[in-house]
Design a protein around this motif. Structure first.
Motif, PDB file in Angstrom:
ATOM      1  N   UNK A 108      28.385  24.458 -44.268  1.00 59.25           N
ATOM      2  CA  UNK A 108      28.140  24.839 -42.873  1.00 59.25           C
ATOM      3  C   UNK A 108      28.215  26.361 -42.719  1.00 59.25           C
ATOM      4  N   UNK A 109      27.324  26.909 -41.883  1.00 57.82           N
ATOM      5  CA  UNK A 109      27.378  28.353 -41.587  1.00 57.82           C
ATOM      6  C   UNK A 109      28.355  28.554 -40.432  1.00 57.82           C
ATOM      7  N   UNK A 110      29.343  29.399 -40.657  1.00 55.53           N
ATOM      8  CA  UNK A 110      30.316  29.708 -39.606  1.00 55.53           C
ATOM      9  C   UNK A 110      30.304  31.213 -39.377  1.00 55.53           C
ATOM     10  N   UNK A 111      30.335  31.621 -38.132  1.00 59.86           N
ATOM     11  CA  UNK A 111      30.309  33.060 -37.837  1.00 59.86           C
ATOM     12  C   UNK A 111      31.411  33.392 -36.838  1.00 59.86           C
ATOM     13  N   UNK A 112      32.131  34.435 -37.154  1.00 57.88           N
ATOM     14  CA  UNK A 112      33.202  34.913 -36.279  1.00 57.88           C
ATOM     15  C   UNK A 112      32.622  35.209 -34.880  1.00 57.88           C
ATOM     16  N   UNK A 113      33.363  34.816 -33.837  1.00 55.99           N
ATOM     17  CA  UNK A 113      32.844  34.892 -32.470  1.00 55.99           C
ATOM     18  C   UNK A 113      32.474  36.336 -32.053  1.00 55.99           C
ATOM     19  N   UNK A 114      33.323  37.284 -32.460  1.00 57.50           N
ATOM     20  CA  UNK A 114      33.063  38.681 -32.088  1.00 57.50           C
ATOM     21  C   UNK A 114      31.766  39.172 -32.727  1.00 57.50           C
ATOM     22  N   UNK A 115      31.592  38.813 -33.987  1.00 59.43           N
ATOM     23  CA  UNK A 115      30.390  39.213 -34.723  1.00 59.43           C
ATOM     24  C   UNK A 115      29.160  38.543 -34.107  1.00 59.43           C
ATOM     25  N   UNK A 116      29.290  37.268 -33.773  1.00 55.03           N
ATOM     26  CA  UNK A 116      28.168  36.531 -33.164  1.00 55.03           C
ATOM     27  C   UNK A 116      27.717  37.207 -31.868  1.00 55.03           C
ATOM     28  N   UNK A 117      28.684  37.620 -31.062  1.00 54.16           N
ATOM     29  CA  UNK A 117      28.355  38.236 -29.760  1.00 54.16           C
ATOM     30  C   UNK A 117      27.598  39.554 -29.938  1.00 54.16           C
ATOM     31  N   UNK A 118      27.952  40.310 -31.013  1.00 49.21           N
ATOM     32  CA  UNK A 118      27.240  41.576 -31.261  1.00 49.21           C
ATOM     33  C   UNK A 118      25.867  41.303 -31.875  1.00 49.21           C
ATOM     34  N   UNK A 119      25.824  40.358 -32.817  1.00 51.50           N
ATOM     35  CA  UNK A 119      24.582  40.137 -33.579  1.00 51.50           C
ATOM     36  C   UNK A 119      23.506  39.443 -32.743  1.00 51.50           C
ATOM     37  N   UNK A 120      23.928  38.707 -31.701  1.00 52.14           N
ATOM     38  CA  UNK A 120      22.926  37.969 -30.930  1.00 52.14           C
ATOM     39  C   UNK A 120      22.050  38.908 -30.081  1.00 52.14           C
TER      40      UNK A 120
END
Ligand code: 13P
Ligand code: SF4
Length: 309
Positions: free
Chosen positions: A287-299
């Motif tokens: 499964x791909x898991x992404x840290x929430x802070x990183x997700x918010x910046x990368x989106x």
């Protein structure tokens, strides 16, 4: 399990788990045939925003799974083989890219989708090979732009937009290795064939090409062209759809420099198999898991791309 049973089991699990299988055009034919959706990098990202499925299985490479997860943090995103990386994404480590962009604080950062989530988080707008020209054209002519990580695509986009974006020095090992010598020989043997090439290829290959475009653009070109023969300079997985959509046309893969075989395959893309797809649906792993802070910046730069596409 034999192939037929694997196919029925995958279809059963898809239904049972409300899962959707998305595949890039560089996947093996078997995987393309069982996918609910096949596309290039842009189409996969667009489709990931539309699906009502609870589980997305991204048959492609790691950054494609990451893009789907960044766009769907609440969904489960799986990839059949976690080792399916990308030499182009690897050619741009986030730490070094950060130092580079910090050297030019007044520049807008444009990144190809073939990057890690950490690089996307340092980016103002993401592009794919399908929309790169369209997006760069939307910036003022005098805009100061950085383009990473593919130097060949960046150089090509500079040439078609008249820009002089600063380029990160990265490349894809598959698209860089097409042999000029073998391409020239193939053209001599097939003077009636058109050369079509992906913009990740080196400049000397692009200079020989009759048509340059993203995976989707190359496929569309073969459908719309009245020519019957094509020398294809991109990953050879795309030949599966080209042949399916054009049963009466001939497609010849341009070989790499040091090939023993005649075609050019991305070893990362080819890690995915029907068996791994089955196991991944069954066990819901990797499964791909992404840290929430990183997700918010990368989106943000991905959504900006989807807006500008
Ligand atoms: P596109 O899907 O944008 O054509 O990119 C090709 C590629 O190399 C994907 O890894
Ligand atoms: Fe990455 Fe090149 Fe493979 Fe595409 S073909 S996934 S750019 S290594």
């Amino acid at each position: 399990m034999d192939k037929q049973n694997l196919i029925s089991e995958i279809n059963r699990l898809k239904k049972e788990k409300n899962a959707v299988v998305m595949a890039h055009y560089y996947q093996m034919g078997d995987i393309q045939d069982i996918a609910d959706f096949i596309g290039d990098s842009l189409a996969l990202a667009q489709q990931a925003t539309k699906t009502g499925a609870d589980i997305i299985v991204l048959c492609g490479v790691h950054f494609m799974g990451e893009t789907a997860k960044i766009l769907n943090p609440a969904k489960k995103v799986l990839i059949p083989d976690f080792e399916a990386g990308c030499s182009l994404a690897e050619s741009c480590p986030a730490g070094e890219f950060e130092k580079f962009v910090n050297t030019y604080p007044d520049y807008t950062v444009i990144s190809y989708v073939n990057t890690t989530a950490a690089v996307k988080a340092l980016t103002d707008v993401v592009v794919t090979s399908t929309n790169a020209k369209k997006i760069v054209d939307q910036f003022p002519e005098n805009a100061k732009l950085i383009f990473g990580p593919d130097r060949n695509l960046g150089d090509y986009i500079n040439s078609v937009t008249g820009r002089s974006m600063l380029l990160w020095d990265g490349a894809c090992h598959v698209h860089e290795q097409f042999s000029m010598e073998k391409l020239v020989k193939l053209k001599e043997e097939h003077p009636d064939a058109l050369i079509i090439a992906h913009p990740e290829c080196k400049k000397h290959v692009l200079l020989m090409a009759d048509f340059i475009g993203s995976t989707q653009a190359l496929l569309n070109f073969t459908v719309n062209s009245d020519k019957k023969k094509f020398l294809v300079a991109t990953e050879s997985g795309i030949l599966h759809q080209m042949q399916k959509k054009n049963p009466n046309k001939e497609f010849i893969p341009v070989p790499p420099d040091d090939s023993v075989c005649a075609c050019n395959e991305c070893n990362f893309m080819r890690l995915n198999t029907l068996e791994k797809l089955y196991n991944c649906l069954l066990n819901e792993n990797p499964e791909i898991l992404i840290d929430e802070k990183l997700q918010k910046k990368a989106v943000k730069p991905i959504l900006r791309m989807l807006d500008m596409s």
